[in-house]
Design a protein around this motif. Structure first.
Motif, PDB file in Angstrom:
ATOM      1  N   LEU A 151      19.420 -19.030 -18.686  1.00  0.00           N
ATOM      2  CA  LEU A 151      20.290 -18.161 -19.193  1.00  0.00           C
ATOM      3  C   LEU A 151      20.774 -16.454 -18.571  1.00  0.00           C
ATOM      4  CD1 LEU A 151      19.820 -19.213 -23.072  1.00  0.00           C
ATOM      5  CD2 LEU A 151      21.954 -19.694 -21.823  1.00  0.00           C
ATOM      6  N   PHE A 152      19.372 -16.278 -18.076  1.00  0.00           N
ATOM      7  CA  PHE A 152      19.466 -14.788 -17.683  1.00  0.00           C
ATOM      8  C   PHE A 152      19.968 -15.042 -15.867  1.00  0.00           C
ATOM      9  CE2 PHE A 152      16.258 -13.636 -21.161  1.00  0.00           C
ATOM     10  CZ  PHE A 152      17.376 -12.848 -21.666  1.00  0.00           C
ATOM     11  N   ASP A 153      20.803 -13.917 -15.719  1.00  0.00           N
ATOM     12  CA  ASP A 153      21.157 -13.984 -14.331  1.00  0.00           C
ATOM     13  C   ASP A 153      20.017 -13.669 -13.347  1.00  0.00           C
ATOM     14  OD1 ASP A 153      23.780 -14.193 -15.169  1.00  0.00           O
ATOM     15  OD2 ASP A 153      24.402 -11.751 -15.047  1.00  0.00           O
ATOM     16  N   ASN A 154      19.909 -14.373 -12.360  1.00  0.00           N
ATOM     17  CA  ASN A 154      18.757 -14.328 -11.379  1.00  0.00           C
ATOM     18  C   ASN A 154      17.242 -14.301 -12.083  1.00  0.00           C
ATOM     19  OD1 ASN A 154      20.806 -14.110  -9.290  1.00  0.00           O
ATOM     20  ND2 ASN A 154      21.027 -11.925  -9.977  1.00  0.00           N
ATOM     21  N   ASN A 155      17.418 -14.934 -13.256  1.00  0.00           N
ATOM     22  CA  ASN A 155      15.909 -14.774 -14.259  1.00  0.00           C
ATOM     23  C   ASN A 155      15.471 -13.704 -14.303  1.00  0.00           C
ATOM     24  OD1 ASN A 155      14.050 -16.392 -15.619  1.00  0.00           O
ATOM     25  ND2 ASN A 155      12.865 -16.777 -13.597  1.00  0.00           N
ATOM     26  N   GLU A 156      16.259 -12.512 -14.153  1.00  0.00           N
ATOM     27  CA  GLU A 156      15.900 -11.241 -14.287  1.00  0.00           C
ATOM     28  C   GLU A 156      15.973 -10.608 -15.703  1.00  0.00           C
ATOM     29  OE1 GLU A 156      18.124  -8.955 -11.558  1.00  0.00           O
ATOM     30  OE2 GLU A 156      17.080  -9.729  -9.987  1.00  0.00           O
ATOM     31  N   PHE A 157      14.870 -10.235 -16.533  1.00  0.00           N
ATOM     32  CA  PHE A 157      14.888  -9.710 -17.770  1.00  0.00           C
ATOM     33  C   PHE A 157      13.845  -8.832 -18.068  1.00  0.00           C
ATOM     34  CE2 PHE A 157      12.751 -13.962 -17.646  1.00  0.00           C
ATOM     35  CZ  PHE A 157      11.469 -13.696 -18.249  1.00  0.00           C
ATOM     36  N   GLU A 158      13.906  -8.045 -19.238  1.00  0.00           N
ATOM     37  CA  GLU A 158      12.675  -7.339 -20.026  1.00  0.00           C
ATOM     38  C   GLU A 158      11.999  -8.051 -21.048  1.00  0.00           C
ATOM     39  OE1 GLU A 158      11.706  -2.754 -21.876  1.00  0.00           O
ATOM     40  OE2 GLU A 158      13.699  -3.567 -20.861  1.00  0.00           O
ATOM     41  N   GLU A 159      10.944  -8.370 -21.152  1.00  0.00           N
ATOM     42  CA  GLU A 159      10.368  -8.843 -22.044  1.00  0.00           C
ATOM     43  C   GLU A 159       9.968  -8.026 -23.272  1.00  0.00           C
ATOM     44  OE1 GLU A 159       6.934 -12.309 -23.558  1.00  0.00           O
ATOM     45  OE2 GLU A 159       7.262 -11.855 -21.421  1.00  0.00           O
ATOM     46  N   LEU A 160      10.397  -8.399 -24.497  1.00  0.00           N
ATOM     47  CA  LEU A 160      10.021  -7.346 -25.637  1.00  0.00           C
ATOM     48  C   LEU A 160       8.854  -7.810 -26.412  1.00  0.00           C
ATOM     49  CD1 LEU A 160      13.659  -7.433 -26.897  1.00  0.00           C
ATOM     50  CD2 LEU A 160      12.845  -5.889 -25.375  1.00  0.00           C
ATOM     51  N   ASP A 161       7.999  -6.736 -26.723  1.00  0.00           N
ATOM     52  CA  ASP A 161       6.953  -6.864 -27.632  1.00  0.00           C
ATOM     53  C   ASP A 161       6.000  -8.227 -27.113  1.00  0.00           C
ATOM     54  OD1 ASP A 161       8.005  -5.176 -29.750  1.00  0.00           O
ATOM     55  OD2 ASP A 161       9.709  -6.613 -30.004  1.00  0.00           O
ATOM     56  N   LYS A 162       5.589  -8.048 -25.841  1.00  0.00           N
ATOM     57  CA  LYS A 162       5.089  -9.055 -25.239  1.00  0.00           C
ATOM     58  C   LYS A 162       3.666  -9.128 -25.698  1.00  0.00           C
ATOM     59  CE  LYS A 162       3.836 -10.430 -20.432  1.00  0.00           C
ATOM     60  NZ  LYS A 162       3.777 -10.109 -19.060  1.00  0.00           N
ATOM     61  N   ASN A 163       2.896  -8.283 -26.302  1.00  0.00           N
ATOM     62  CA  ASN A 163       1.646  -8.147 -26.340  1.00  0.00           C
ATOM     63  C   ASN A 163       1.177  -8.410 -27.801  1.00  0.00           C
ATOM     64  OD1 ASN A 163       0.750  -7.970 -23.552  1.00  0.00           O
ATOM     65  ND2 ASN A 163       1.042  -5.936 -23.903  1.00  0.00           N
ATOM     66  N   ILE A 164       2.066  -8.717 -28.787  1.00  0.00           N
ATOM     67  CA  ILE A 164       1.747  -8.885 -30.015  1.00  0.00           C
ATOM     68  C   ILE A 164       1.040 -10.293 -30.328  1.00  0.00           C
ATOM     69  CG2 ILE A 164       2.727  -9.145 -32.454  1.00  0.00           C
ATOM     70  CD1 ILE A 164       4.927  -7.463 -31.651  1.00  0.00           C
ATOM     71  N   THR A 165      -0.118 -10.126 -30.983  1.00  0.00           N
ATOM     72  CA  THR A 165      -0.693 -11.610 -31.232  1.00  0.00           C
ATOM     73  C   THR A 165      -1.282 -11.765 -32.763  1.00  0.00           C
ATOM     74  OG1 THR A 165      -2.700 -10.250 -30.738  1.00  0.00           O
ATOM     75  CG2 THR A 165      -1.743 -11.725 -28.717  1.00  0.00           C
ATOM     76  N   SER A 166      -1.157 -13.074 -33.255  1.00  0.00           N
ATOM     77  CA  SER A 166      -1.507 -13.218 -34.534  1.00  0.00           C
ATOM     78  C   SER A 166      -2.829 -12.886 -34.917  1.00  0.00           C
ATOM     79  CB  SER A 166      -1.474 -14.921 -34.767  1.00  0.00           C
ATOM     80  OG  SER A 166      -0.077 -15.194 -34.507  1.00  0.00           O
ATOM     81  N   LYS A 167      -3.166 -12.631 -36.274  1.00  0.00           N
ATOM     82  CA  LYS A 167      -4.431 -12.374 -36.810  1.00  0.00           C
ATOM     83  C   LYS A 167      -4.768 -13.383 -37.571  1.00  0.00           C
ATOM     84  CE  LYS A 167      -4.640  -8.214 -34.957  1.00  0.00           C
ATOM     85  NZ  LYS A 167      -5.541  -8.119 -33.643  1.00  0.00           N
ATOM     86  N   ASP A 168      -5.877 -13.512 -38.364  1.00  0.00           N
ATOM     87  CA  ASP A 168      -6.235 -14.363 -39.507  1.00  0.00           C
ATOM     88  C   ASP A 168      -6.543 -13.788 -40.786  1.00  0.00           C
ATOM     89  OD1 ASP A 168      -7.027 -16.687 -40.504  1.00  0.00           O
ATOM     90  OD2 ASP A 168      -9.122 -16.664 -39.650  1.00  0.00           O
ATOM     91  N   PRO A 169      -5.718 -13.152 -41.549  1.00  0.00           N
ATOM     92  CA  PRO A 169      -5.803 -12.772 -42.739  1.00  0.00           C
ATOM     93  C   PRO A 169      -6.432 -13.334 -43.674  1.00  0.00           C
ATOM     94  CG  PRO A 169      -3.786 -13.267 -42.392  1.00  0.00           C
ATOM     95  CD  PRO A 169      -4.166 -13.333 -41.303  1.00  0.00           C
TER      96      PRO A 169
END
Length: 285
Positions: free
Chosen positions: A65-83
């Motif tokens: 979908l992205f032209d030339n496979n170029e994009f900026e990833e958003l919120d890349k480092n969010i990970t799940s917790k175990d509440p």
């Protein structure tokens, strides 16, 4: 024709010298068709033999979908917790760690912004490989933030759903994501920013009951399984035999739940055509 016949008898090859066919060289579709892996990739991961759309993830969809496979990833480092400090046959924290190591993903969705046919587009794409594409707090939060980014920057938004439903290890926390994401999508609608939902195989449970069916245009790939509860549960609950092709994309389109079914090879062009028409803009070639 000697190469078809063994001219020497008693030839034996030591085990350590035997060569195996590399894994991934061939792909077998559910209908039994055998496809060369490179041919499959060049054909958008669709079997040329029978049109079967192989399950793919965010890496592949972003490339399509992205032209030339170029994009900026958003919120890349969010990970799940175990509440809930959840444990079944193993600890939830151990499941998360194992899934992250196996897939190289932080959770079951990735969001990004980039150009598609020359215009900005925000995409949130689910990955089934990560705990069955289950919707937990991180999935809901990343989709909500991607929608917020779209709203703030007035950029069309797209979600690619591929999910087994809500993540049981987070219980009510996962169910709350249905409301969170739906509110964000309502804000996009109020601002007249287009939202396109693409349901892929499979799209089930709370995903179907929320953002997957809230698009300005709801589309799917051919043959995708789309539903809330599974066919066995529905049959046991209603006590009736289910119609032929129940919960397939084709069945849902026939009954008005989907607007269009789009082949993956046509996906980029069709998505941008819909966006141009929705926004009353000149259609891009």
């Amino acid at each position: 024709m000697a190469w078809f016949k063994r001219t020497q008898k008693g030839i034996q090859t030591p085990t350590e010298e035997k060569k195996d066919v590399p894994k991934g060289l061939w792909y077998k579709s559910p209908t039994g068709k055998i496809v060369d892996a490179e041919q499959l990739e060049s054909n958008f991961y669709v079997s040329p033999e029978d049109g079967y759309h192989v399950r793919i993830g965010s890496n592949e969809y972003f490339k399509i979908l992205f032209d030339n496979n170029e994009f900026e990833e958003l919120d890349k480092n969010i990970t799940s917790k175990d509440p809930l400090e959840f444990t079944d046959t193993k600890k939830y924290t151990d499941r998360l760690k194992a899934a992250q190591e196996k897939t190289g993903l932080n959770d079951a969705v990735r969001s990004a912004v980039g150009k598609s046919k020359g215009k900005d587009l925000v995409i949130a794409c689910m990955d089934f490989r990560f705990i069955g594409g289950s919707m937990g707090s991180v999935v809901g939060e990343k989709i909500a933030r991607a929608a917020e980014y779209s709203l703030k920057n007035k950029i069309p938004f797209m979600i690619i759903s591929k999910s087994g439903g809500a993540r049981m290890m987070e219980a009510a926390f996962s169910l709350m994501q249905m409301a969170k994401t739906s509110v964000r999508l309502a804000q996009l609608a109020d601002a007249k920013i287009p939202y396109i939902s693409l349901a892929t195989d499979p799209t089930t449970g709370g995903t179907t009951a929320s953002f997957a069916m809230l698009g300005d245009i709801n589309i799917s790939e051919p043959g995708a399984l789309i539903g809330f509860a599974g066919p066995r549960v529905v049959k046991d609950t209603t006590g009736k035999d289910l119609p032929k092709d129940f919960q397939t994309a084709e069945f849902l389109q026939e009954h008005g739940f989907l607007d269009f079914i789009v082949k993956r090879s046509e996906l980029k062009n069709q998505i941008n055509l819909y966006l141009d028409l929705i926004q009353n803009q000149p259609v891009r070639a």
